[in-house]
Structures are given as structure tokens and as C-alpha cells.
Design an enzyme around this catalytic site. Structure first.
Site, short mmCIF file in Angstrom:
data_model
loop_
_atom_site.label_atom_id
_atom_site.label_comp_id
_atom_site.label_asym_id
_atom_site.label_seq_id
_atom_site.Cartn_x
_atom_site.Cartn_y
_atom_site.Cartn_z
N ARG A 143 -5.52 -0.40 3.83
CA ARG A 143 -6.73 -0.07 1.90
C ARG A 143 -6.14 -0.95 1.38
O ARG A 143 -7.26 -1.40 0.59
CB ARG A 143 -6.31 1.15 2.06
N TYR A 188 -32.83 -0.76 -3.98
CA TYR A 188 -32.77 0.23 -3.09
C TYR A 188 -32.68 1.93 -3.49
O TYR A 188 -32.05 1.77 -4.79
CB TYR A 188 -31.46 -0.10 -2.29
N ASP A 208 -27.77 -7.95 -6.06
CA ASP A 208 -27.98 -7.11 -4.43
C ASP A 208 -28.79 -8.80 -3.55
O ASP A 208 -29.85 -8.35 -3.99
CB ASP A 208 -28.24 -6.16 -4.69
N LYS A 234 -27.21 -5.17 7.12
CA LYS A 234 -28.00 -6.22 7.70
C LYS A 234 -27.86 -7.44 8.08
O LYS A 234 -27.50 -7.25 9.06
CB LYS A 234 -28.95 -5.96 5.92
N1 LCS Z 1 -28.77 -2.61 -1.23
C1 LCS Z 1 -29.73 -2.80 -0.70
C2 LCS Z 1 -31.14 -4.07 -1.17
C3 LCS Z 1 -30.26 -1.82 0.84
O1 LCS Z 1 -31.73 -2.30 1.33
C4 LCS Z 1 -29.37 -0.86 0.83
C5 LCS Z 1 -29.45 -0.48 2.34
C6 LCS Z 1 -28.07 -1.41 0.25
C7 LCS Z 1 -27.60 -1.72 -0.78
C8 LCS Z 1 -26.60 -0.37 0.81
O2 LCS Z 1 -26.34 -0.33 1.92
P1 LCS Z 1 -25.28 0.62 3.14
O3 LCS Z 1 -24.59 1.65 2.18
O4 LCS Z 1 -26.96 1.39 3.37
O5 LCS Z 1 -25.05 -0.10 3.23
N2 LCS Z 1 -30.45 -0.20 2.31
C9 LCS Z 1 -31.60 0.37 3.49
C10 LCS Z 1 -32.92 0.88 3.49
O6 LCS Z 1 -33.28 -0.06 3.42
N3 LCS Z 1 -33.01 1.36 4.84
O7 LCS Z 1 -31.77 1.86 5.33
C11 LCS Z 1 -30.84 1.73 4.32
#
Ligand code: LCS
Length: 391
Positions: free
Chosen positions: A57, A110, A182, A207
Site C-alpha cells: 500500500r 464525468y 483531469d 481509458k
Molecule cells: N474522469 C473521467 C474524465 C472519466 O471519464 C472517468 C470515467 C473517471 C474520471 C473515473 O474513472 P474510473 O474510476 O471509472 O476509472 N469515465 C467513464 C465513462 O465515461 N464511461 O464509463 C466510465
């Protein structure tokens, strides 16, 4: 940490030490804990006199090497890998926001990045303002004496709105406010917010960075050692850490980040042009099209338009729904940044938990359809959209 080598050279080779056992690929150190050579050695690891590993961790060779590589690509001090993108977002919120503090955010974040500020953080006395940060004047008007953080997504999910990072950072720093960007939609290949003045950059590396739709993960990269210390404290003590297997897969994805994005955005440009010229389409938002309201800004602060497109059919939601039901090649799924083309409907999927009013003000219309373009042959993507719109 800035590498003198080119982007893909750094993404392939990294910047850290190579594996001590001679493995060309950094192996998965699948262990929760590390032995000490002596009680004195253990005490030195804990006091910081020695930089030996202690407990996963807190740090692990597979994770450390991945963090250093992304930090080099983002020109940051060091990376803090997290279990998800949302863990990265919350690492930032929990580090800079407390009782009586205020945060200014883009109104088209998001869904959960906005939702958590509306539902959970008020319990801890944190106040939020969601404004259209593509207009600097709105940011200026939203700043209050207790504003501690400005949180941006650019391009934003799913409106593809683009904020002027440099101008917002200048304004924020005059007020002693931290700026976090972000950078998920661009990845470090297309944009480096820290070079434009941001204090912290983060990614859902689920992503583009991982790029193969097979893990969930996140990373936070601050510019300064001081911010690194604060953010790392939050990650370690809230237990937002990544695990070594996740880090291994993400590290493998990074190696092809540049060539994947080159191909995906070449495809996206063709798909966007196709959609814009289609008689059934009401509007298309893509940073590579001259019709994008921040086209000039995109050219200035991004090295390419990326692979995310949003659009609406003239028939609104019903027509969009038919299109999503009719695609046979593009995959009807949330997420983005993988090698496969995905299509989804933000108002009923990724942004469904926001109020209708919040969606409307943020430009997430009922008919908006989001396309995440992959690396397939573009003719197959366009042919699929063509047949889906014909039916
Ligand atoms: N920031 C952005 C710009 C995102 O698109 C997402 C997830 C997150 C943070 C959060 O990330 P995660 O915890 O899912 O790794 N975006 C998603 C979307 O547009 N479709 O499914 C998840």
C-alpha cells in the site's frame, strides 16, 4: 521528472531503474509485504533513511516504475497510482478540501466526479460551484475567498468543451488556489496541463493510458514535491492504492499509447467529418472540426484533437436510441480510450445520476450520443454508423 527522450521512447523504456533480476519487462511483484535485512534496516525504511520497500500500500517496485513513467510523460514530480480514476479524483478532493472550503468545477464533469461533490462532500462542510469553465469570466465570478481548488476536465466528458488551462491557472494562482486538470480525454500524449500552469493532473487510466479495456485504475501527478507528499499521504491512508497486477497491465498499455492515439484520432477525424456532413445529424462536437467553439484553443493547447466525439441526431433522443440499438460493429458500452469503438448515451448512462437540470445546464442534452473511437479500420466504423442511421 522530465525525460529528455521522445514520448514513445519514454513510454516504452520508462525512466526508472530496470528490474534488479534482469527481467526486460518489469515483473509483477505480487506481494503485500517486503522483508527487512535486520531490525535496524526495518527501522531505517520506516524513518525514510533508507528507500527500501515496506508494504505494497505504501510502495511496490511494479507500481513505482509505472508511476515514474507516467510522471515523466506528464512532466510532473512523481505519480500516485490509485485503484480507479474515482480514487484519483477523491485523492485530490480529500487532500485540498475540508470544512468551510469551496471548489469551482467545470459543469460537465464525468458524472460521479460531480455527483460525489453534490452528495457526499456537503456532509464534511465542502461547498461546490459548477460553472461553464470554457468561459474564463464564469471562473472569475465563481471564485470566493474560501475557494481552495479549481477542478477541470478538458476536453470535458461528454460535451467535449475545452477550457483555457493557462488562463485559468493564472487567475487561480493570483488567488492562491490550486488547479487540478483531469486529463483523461487527452492522455499525456496530447496535452500536458502541468506545462500550462496546473498544479495537479489526474487520469482515469482505465481509458487511453491502459487502452485495452481490461482494467480500472487511476493516477494523480502533482508538479511539486510538497503536493506529492500531501496527495500520497491521502492515497496511502485512505487505502486508494493500485495493486501490482493492475500496474503491470497499465504499464504494458502505456508502451503503445502514442501509436494507439495516432491511429484513433486519425479515425476520429474521418468519423467526425462524415457525421458533420450527414443530413440526419443536428450537430457534432469534435476538437478537430472548425465548427468546435474552442477550435483555436484546442489547436493551441492540445497536440491533436483526440478520439472522443459527441453528436446529436436531428430526431433527438429517439433517433439516437435507434442508432445505438442498430449498431453491429461499434460496441454499445460505457468507458472510452480502448482499442475498440464504443458508443453510449450519457443522459441515461454515465451521467444519469445527475439531475436533469444539471445535465441541461452543462450541455448534456437528452439526445447527445458519445462515440469513443478505436483503432479499427475507419471504413468499418463509418459503414456501421451508416447502416445504423439508415434503419
Ligand atoms: N474522469 C473521467 C474524465 C472519466 O471519464 C472517468 C470515467 C473517471 C474520471 C473515473 O474513472 P474510473 O474510476 O471509472 O476509472 N469515465 C467513464 C465513462 O465515461 N464511461 O464509463 C466510465
Amino acid at each position: 521528472m522530465k525525460s529528455k527522450k521522445g514520448f514513445s521512447s519514454t513510454s516504452v523504456h520508462g525512466v526508472g531503474e530496470r528490474d534488479k533480476m534482469g527481467s526486460v519487462v518489469m515483473p509483477i511483484y505480487q506481494t503485500s509485504t517486503f522483508f527487512f535485512k535486520s531490525a535496524e534496516d526495518g527501522a531505517k525504511c520506516f524513518s525514510g533513511e533508507s528507500d527500501g520497500f515496506i508494504y505494497t500500500r505504501l510502495g511496490n517496485p511494479t507500481i513505482d516504475e509505472f508511476e515514474a513513467t507516467i510522471a515523466a510523460l506528464e512532466h510532473g514530480y512523481n505519480g500516485i497510482a490509485t485503484s480507479s480514476g474515482m480514487a484519483a479524483v477523491n485523492t485530490v478532493y480529500l487532500t485540498y478540501l475540508g470544512q468551510g472550503d469551496h471548489v469551482v468545477c467545470h459543469n460537465a464533469l464525468y458524472g460521479p466526479s460531480r455527483g460525489i461533490l453534490e452528495t457526499a462532500y456537503p456532509r464534511f462542510g465542502v461547498e461546490s460551484a459548477f460553472v461553464d469553465t470554457t468561459d474564463l469570466k464564469n471562473v472569475e465570478d465563481a471564485i470566493k475567498p474560501n475557494t481552495r481548488l479549481i477542478f477541470l476536465e478538458t476536453p470535458a466528458n461528454p460535451t467535449i468543451g475545452i477550457c483555457d488551462i493557462e488562463a485559468i491557472c493564472k487567475l487561480a494562482h493570483q488567488h492562491g488556489i490550486k488547479v487540478c486538470v483531469d486529463n483523461t480525454f487527452c492522455s499525456p500524449y496530447l496535452q500536458n496541463p502541468l506545462d500550462l500552469g496546473a498544479d495537479i493532473v489526474l487520469h482515469s487510466l482505465t481509458k487511453f493510458i491502459n487502452g485495452h479495456a481490461d482494467i480500472v485504475g487511476g493516477i494523480v501527478i502533482p508538479k511539486s514535491e510538497e503536493d506529492y507528499g500531501k496527495l500520497n499521504y491521502t492515497m496511502v491512508n485512505f487505502g486508494f492504492n493500485m495493486d501490482p497486477h493492475q500496474a503491470f497491465l497499465a504499464r504494458r498499455g502505456v508502451k503503445t499509447l502514442g501509436i494507439r492515439i495516432d491511429r484513433a484520432q486519425e479515425n476520429a477525424m474521418k468519423v467526425a467529418e462524415y457525421l458533420e456532413s450527414h443530413p440526419k445529424i443536428a450537430w457534432v462536437k469534435y476538437p478537430g472540426l472548425k465548427s468546435h467553439p474552442q477550435y483555436d484553443l484546442a489547436k493551441k493547447q492540445m497536440r491533436g484533437p483526440g478520439a472522443m466525439i459527441s453528436f446529436e441526431l436531428k430526431g433527438g433522443y429517439e433517433a439516437g436510441k435507434r442508432l445505438m440499438d442498430n449498431v453491429k460493429f461499434c460496441v454499445l458500452a460505457v468507458s472510452l480510450g480502448g482499442i475498440e469503438t464504443l458508443i453510449q448515451h450519457p443522459a441515461s448512462m454515465t451521467h444519469s445520476k445527475l439531475s436533469k437540470e444539471a445535465r441541461n445546464v452543462g450541455g448534456i442534452t437528452q439526445g447527445l450520443v458519445r462515440l469513443a473511437i478505436g483503432i479499427e479500420e475507419v471504413e468499418d466504423i463509418i459503414a456501421d454508423l451508416e447502416q445504423a442511421m439508415e434503419e
